[in-house]
Scaffold this motif. Sequence first.
Motif, PDB file in Angstrom:
ATOM      1  N   GLY A   1       0.817  -1.209   0.000  1.00 16.10           N
ATOM      2  CA  GLY A   1       0.000   0.000   0.000  1.00 16.10           C
ATOM      3  C   GLY A   1       0.848   1.255   0.000  1.00 16.10           C
TER       4      GLY A   1
ATOM      5  N   ALA B   1      -5.295  -2.321  -6.898  1.00 15.36           N
ATOM      6  CA  ALA B   1      -5.876  -1.381  -5.932  1.00 15.36           C
ATOM      7  C   ALA B   1      -6.340  -0.107  -6.606  1.00 15.36           C
ATOM      8  CB  ALA B   1      -4.844  -1.040  -4.856  1.00 15.36           C
TER       9      ALA B   1
ATOM     10  N   THR C   1      -6.012   3.776 -10.322  1.00 18.26           N
ATOM     11  CA  THR C   1      -5.877   2.335 -10.121  1.00 18.26           C
ATOM     12  C   THR C   1      -4.471   1.903 -10.513  1.00 18.26           C
ATOM     13  OG1 THR C   1      -8.223   1.959 -10.556  1.00 18.26           O
ATOM     14  CG2 THR C   1      -6.764   0.067 -10.794  1.00 18.26           C
TER      15      THR C   1
ATOM     16  N   TYR D   1      -7.115   3.975  -5.559  1.00 13.32           N
ATOM     17  CA  TYR D   1      -6.818   4.995  -4.559  1.00 13.32           C
ATOM     18  C   TYR D   1      -7.633   6.256  -4.850  1.00 13.32           C
ATOM     19  CZ  TYR D   1      -2.820   2.666  -2.317  1.00 13.32           C
ATOM     20  OH  TYR D   1      -2.034   1.814  -1.601  1.00 13.32           O
TER      21      TYR D   1
ATOM     22  N   VAL E   1      -8.356  -2.597  -2.018  1.00 12.84           N
ATOM     23  CA  VAL E   1      -7.102  -3.294  -2.293  1.00 12.84           C
ATOM     24  C   VAL E   1      -7.393  -4.788  -2.324  1.00 12.84           C
ATOM     25  CG1 VAL E   1      -4.720  -3.693  -1.570  1.00 12.84           C
ATOM     26  CG2 VAL E   1      -5.825  -1.496  -1.061  1.00 12.84           C
TER      27      VAL E   1
ATOM     28  N   GLY F   1       0.817   4.028  -2.864  1.00 12.78           N
ATOM     29  CA  GLY F   1       0.509   5.391  -2.466  1.00 12.78           C
ATOM     30  C   GLY F   1       1.509   6.388  -3.004  1.00 12.78           C
TER      31      GLY F   1
ATOM     32  N   ASP G   1      -4.852   7.876  -0.837  1.00 17.10           N
ATOM     33  CA  ASP G   1      -5.435   6.928   0.113  1.00 17.10           C
ATOM     34  C   ASP G   1      -5.962   5.668  -0.561  1.00 17.10           C
ATOM     35  OD1 ASP G   1      -5.120   8.779   2.278  1.00 17.10           O
ATOM     36  OD2 ASP G   1      -6.912   9.842   1.555  1.00 17.10           O
ATOM     37  N   PRO G   2      -5.680   4.485   0.015  1.00 13.37           N
ATOM     38  CA  PRO G   2      -6.270   3.256  -0.518  1.00 13.37           C
ATOM     39  C   PRO G   2      -7.776   3.232  -0.274  1.00 13.37           C
ATOM     40  CG  PRO G   2      -5.105   2.808   1.536  1.00 13.37           C
ATOM     41  CD  PRO G   2      -4.821   4.232   1.186  1.00 13.37           C
TER      42      PRO G   2
END
Length: 289
Positions: free
Chosen positions: A56, A121, A99, A123, A71, A60, A67-68
């Motif tokens: 993460g 993930a 993404t 974000y 995930v 980031g 911010d995630p």
Amino acid sequence: MAQASSQVLPATIGDSEFDRDTAVTLREAGVYDAELSAGWTIIHAVNGGYLLALLGRALGDALPHPDPFTVSAHYLTPSVPGPAVIRTQVVRAGRTLSTGQASLFQYDESGAEVERIRVLASYGDLDALTDDVRTTAKPPAIPPLSHCIGATDAPDGSRPPIPGSSAITDRLMLKLDPTTLGWAVGAPSGKGEMRAWFGLADGRDADPFSLLLTVDALPPTSFELGLKGWTPTVELTTHIRCRPAPGPLRVSITTRNLAGGFLEEDAEVWDTADRLVAQSRQLARAPRG
């Protein structure tokens, strides 16, 4: 002459063992070096939530949003303490969400890279979310923190019987609901439930990255089903719903179906403002004990 106070101040976000042990170093565009700490091991391997927080961090840094939000991770091979490399790729950068994907590699005896975990993930910016909340979810019913039980609360100072290394427990403030602690005294309830108050042992408050650890940091629900041993995660999807308020978190994890040697775990994480701050579901291989 006044004496200096011996009181130890709580760690802060950005200045904590968790932050140091999840730090990544940019090697080149999209590629990060990391060191997996032995302090976050449980039984035989590095904890999956810790690994999720580590990837993460890399995403980031690589993505334009901080911010995630969601995930999804597939755990391919067990990770061990030591050096690792994280390779990231930006899949899409939008206005409100971006993404990316990331893979963590370690090295075999010949020096070849072995992929340990692969993540996809999205974000965003948690501070840009609206205040509109419509929910039927309720915080878990957990006794007050003072009535729950931690790793060193036994009268003789012993710890619950977790085979192998449990170094991670020294880095957590984990107080389990006594009604989900039957496994520790040889009387598992047979219910797939685990509930606890949760924090980091050095007092650092929660943030979106530590929530990625939180969803996978409690003892597995399989213990309360009467099974002991390693419960390796196959896949874990985590949703971060809002930035947590300061103070200890409440975590509830349930399993409704163990079949064919696999089980699911559904986790909810609540903050001191009674907000649902994170949710997750994982598929794990059941212990054989």
